[in-house]
Enzyme design. Structure first.
Site, mmCIF file in Angstrom:
data_model
loop_
_atom_site.group_PDB
_atom_site.id
_atom_site.type_symbol
_atom_site.label_atom_id
_atom_site.label_comp_id
_atom_site.label_asym_id
_atom_site.label_seq_id
_atom_site.Cartn_x
_atom_site.Cartn_y
_atom_site.Cartn_z
ATOM 1 N N ASP A 152 0.835 -1.203 0.000
ATOM 2 C CA ASP A 152 0.000 0.000 0.000
ATOM 3 C C ASP A 152 0.872 1.255 0.000
ATOM 4 O OD1 ASP A 152 -2.263 -1.683 0.198
ATOM 5 O OD2 ASP A 152 -1.976 -1.827 2.355
ATOM 6 N N HIS A 180 -5.426 -3.637 5.526
ATOM 7 C CA HIS A 180 -5.028 -3.918 4.137
ATOM 8 C C HIS A 180 -6.205 -4.492 3.360
ATOM 9 C CE1 HIS A 180 -2.752 -4.936 0.626
ATOM 10 N NE2 HIS A 180 -3.135 -6.190 0.727
HETATM 11 N N1 LIG Z 1 -0.284 -8.443 1.978
HETATM 12 C C1 LIG Z 1 -0.360 -8.061 0.717
HETATM 13 O O1 LIG Z 1 -0.185 -6.896 0.402
HETATM 14 C C2 LIG Z 1 -0.604 -9.080 -0.370
HETATM 15 C C3 LIG Z 1 -0.318 -8.755 -1.694
HETATM 16 C C4 LIG Z 1 -0.527 -9.717 -2.679
HETATM 17 C C5 LIG Z 1 -1.018 -10.980 -2.338
HETATM 18 N N2 LIG Z 1 -1.276 -11.255 -1.038
HETATM 19 C C6 LIG Z 1 -1.760 -12.582 -0.630
HETATM 20 O O2 LIG Z 1 -0.670 -13.506 -0.645
HETATM 21 C C7 LIG Z 1 -1.167 -14.838 -0.791
HETATM 22 C C8 LIG Z 1 -0.377 -15.600 -1.848
HETATM 23 O O3 LIG Z 1 -0.562 -15.024 -3.107
HETATM 24 P P1 LIG Z 1 0.123 -15.685 -4.414
HETATM 25 O O4 LIG Z 1 -0.267 -14.847 -5.555
HETATM 26 O O5 LIG Z 1 1.557 -15.936 -4.139
HETATM 27 O O6 LIG Z 1 -0.664 -17.084 -4.473
HETATM 28 P P2 LIG Z 1 -0.174 -18.454 -5.177
HETATM 29 O O7 LIG Z 1 -1.353 -19.338 -5.238
HETATM 30 O O8 LIG Z 1 0.544 -18.140 -6.421
HETATM 31 O O9 LIG Z 1 0.888 -19.028 -4.136
HETATM 32 C C9 LIG Z 1 0.531 -19.472 -2.861
HETATM 33 C C10 LIG Z 1 1.445 -20.612 -2.486
HETATM 34 O O10 LIG Z 1 1.081 -21.036 -1.172
HETATM 35 C C11 LIG Z 1 1.262 -22.443 -1.151
HETATM 36 N N3 LIG Z 1 0.568 -23.038 -0.017
HETATM 37 C C12 LIG Z 1 -0.738 -23.340 0.126
HETATM 38 N N4 LIG Z 1 -0.959 -23.912 1.317
HETATM 39 C C13 LIG Z 1 0.229 -23.957 1.959
HETATM 40 C C14 LIG Z 1 0.639 -24.435 3.226
HETATM 41 N N5 LIG Z 1 -0.212 -24.963 4.093
HETATM 42 N N6 LIG Z 1 1.943 -24.324 3.537
HETATM 43 C C15 LIG Z 1 2.826 -23.774 2.670
HETATM 44 N N7 LIG Z 1 2.497 -23.305 1.463
HETATM 45 C C16 LIG Z 1 1.203 -23.408 1.108
HETATM 46 C C17 LIG Z 1 0.749 -22.918 -2.508
HETATM 47 O O11 LIG Z 1 1.192 -24.215 -2.821
HETATM 48 C C18 LIG Z 1 1.315 -21.844 -3.415
HETATM 49 O O12 LIG Z 1 2.573 -22.196 -3.924
HETATM 50 C C19 LIG Z 1 -2.661 -14.664 -1.122
HETATM 51 O O13 LIG Z 1 -3.424 -14.887 0.034
HETATM 52 C C20 LIG Z 1 -2.777 -13.224 -1.548
HETATM 53 O O14 LIG Z 1 -4.055 -12.694 -1.359
HETATM 54 C C21 LIG Z 1 -1.082 -10.334 -0.058
HETATM 55 O O1 LIG Z 2 -5.564 -7.532 -4.051
HETATM 56 C C1 LIG Z 2 -5.233 -8.625 -3.578
HETATM 57 O O2 LIG Z 2 -6.045 -9.530 -3.354
HETATM 58 C C2 LIG Z 2 -3.786 -8.892 -3.310
HETATM 59 C C3 LIG Z 2 -3.149 -7.861 -2.441
HETATM 60 O O3 LIG Z 2 -3.755 -7.744 -1.205
HETATM 61 C C4 LIG Z 2 -2.974 -6.524 -3.096
HETATM 62 O O4 LIG Z 2 -3.210 -5.501 -2.458
HETATM 63 O O5 LIG Z 2 -2.542 -6.493 -4.264
#
Ligand SMILES: NC(=O)c1ccc[n+]([C@@H]2O[C@H](COP(=O)([O-])OP(=O)(O)OC[C@H]3O[C@@H](n4cnc5c(N)ncnc54)[C@H](O)[C@@H]3O)[C@@H](O)[C@H]2O)c1
Ligand SMILES: O=C(O)C[C@H](O)C(=O)O
Length: 331
Positions: A152, A180
């Site tokens: 953010d 967030h």
């Molecule tokens: N905080 C933020 O600003 C922010 C930003 C973007 C995404 N996110 C969040 O991050 C998370 C991941 O996003 P992504 O795009 O990398 O998803 P993705 O599906 O590409 O990757 C997630 C990974 O987690 C693994 N996984 C699932 N269960 C698991 C477990 N029990 N132990 C270990 N690994 C496990 C999966 O196998 C996969 O490789 C999502 O929840 C998304 O919403 C947060």
């Molecule tokens: O938007 C989402 O679900 C992923 C992440 O929290 C973001 O802000 O990009």
């Protein structure tokens, strides 16, 4: 002192580029990758990079999570499912809450002193879940638990720079507070350093773009997930700041979603907002979150309105996480 870092969810869209960035960091001597799939391949690939960090990959078999997390100094968690168009972050709760709870239980057992950085959504609820699990295990140190809200901040820097014509967005410091997701994200342009002047007719759209920047990426990816590369950058930026603080560097400040009553200066912010978990600028140091800096004095009228909407939404998200930790649904 060598630093052992772990990425949980290392094979995913965020996990892979985040692991790449951590592998190149001179602050890290050991990097363990944990995921339910593909970590041997990701680790083998990264192991050819000629940086000092020793790399290893683990799967759930043979107690892989325990071995990966054992005695870690810092654990970054992007494990869990991402959004598709039309979903809110809260729609991820049912699956991701259980994933985060399980990972934190293992961390509490084998790496109770680790600094834990949670990326998995909904951050507004997954961080309270983590806190409650750590509390129940008797190992909760609020100075060591962070919800990563840096994306953010990164978006605010980028979008403001576009509007004010700043060629280097990184020269701007813009606090973004609250939670967030959508309206819980509160950018404080009035506290930008150096000061910026946002034209009145651009303010509302700018706020919306910071609040809903995630949706912009989800829509553009059209079913293939949410922000991964910008998140890996943001997660790495925050992890490096935590590590630099631990190494004794002074003056490091970055917003993060923390348990306010457990961080110096946080009590007064918790009282004013009515939220125990809240993102505010955090002074990072040798023990982690050393001080919560109060951003609430001097808000302008627009920001006071944004804060009101933030608090209304955030309280429910926090309660949902706390309740889940105490009464998880029976399988
Ligand atoms: N905080 C933020 O600003 C922010 C930003 C973007 C995404 N996110 C969040 O991050 C998370 C991941 O996003 P992504 O795009 O990398 O998803 P993705 O599906 O590409 O990757 C997630 C990974 O987690 C693994 N996984 C699932 N269960 C698991 C477990 N029990 N132990 C270990 N690994 C496990 C999966 O196998 C996969 O490789 C999502 O929840 C998304 O919403 C947060
Ligand atoms: O938007 C989402 O679900 C992923 C992440 O929290 C973001 O802000 O990009």
């Amino acid at each position: 002192m060598g630093i052992k870092a772990v990425v949980a969810g290392a094979s995913g869209g965020i996990g892979q580029p985040l692991s790449l960035l951590l592998k190149t960091s001179s602050l890290i001597s050991e990097l363990a990758l944990y995921d339910v799939v593909n970590t041997p391949g990701v680790a083998a690939d990264l192991s050819h990079i000629s940086s000092p960090a020793k790399i290893s990959g683990y799967l759930p078999k043979d107690d892989g999570a325990k071995t990966a997390f054992k005695d870690a100094d810092i654990i970054v968690i992007p494990a869990g499912i991402p959004r598709k168009p039309g979903m809110t972050r809260d729609d991820l709760f049912n699956i991701n809450a259980g994933i985060v709870k399980g990972l934190i239980e293992t961390i509490a057992e084998v790496a109770p002193k680790a600094y834990i950085l949670i990326i998995s959504n909904p951050v507004n609820s997954t961080v309270p879940i983590a806190a409650e699990v750590l509390k129940a295990k008797g190992v909760f140190d609020p100075k060591r638990l962070f919800g990563v809200t840096t994306l953010d901040v990164v978006r605010a820097e980028t979008f403001v720079a576009e509007i004010v014509g700043e060629s280097n967005p990184q020269s701007l410091t813009i606090p973004v507070i609250g939670g967030h997701s959508g309206e819980t994200i509160v950018p404080l342009f009035s506290q930008a350093k150096p000061a910026v002047s946002i034209p009145e007719d651009k303010y509302a759209d700018l706020v919306k773009r910071v609040q809903f920047g995630g949706d912009e990426v989800v829509k553009a990816k059209d079913g293939a997930g949410s922000a991964t590369l910008s998140m890996a950058y943001a997660g790495f930026r925050f992890a490096e700041k935590v590590l630099r603080g631990l190494k004794g560097e002074e003056g490091i400040i970055e917003p993060s979603f923390v348990y306010l009553p457990g961080v110096a200066g946080g009590d007064v912010i918790a009282k004013e907002t009515g939220c125990d978990f809240f993102s505010v600028p955090i002074q990072l140091g040798t023990s982690g979150a050393e001080k919560a800096l109060n951003p609430l004095t001097g808000l302008d009228e627009n920001e006071k309105t944004l804060l009101k909407a933030c608090v209304e939404g955030l309280k429910g998200n926090i309660t949902k996480g706390v309740n889940f930790a105490h009464n998880p649904p029976q399988k």
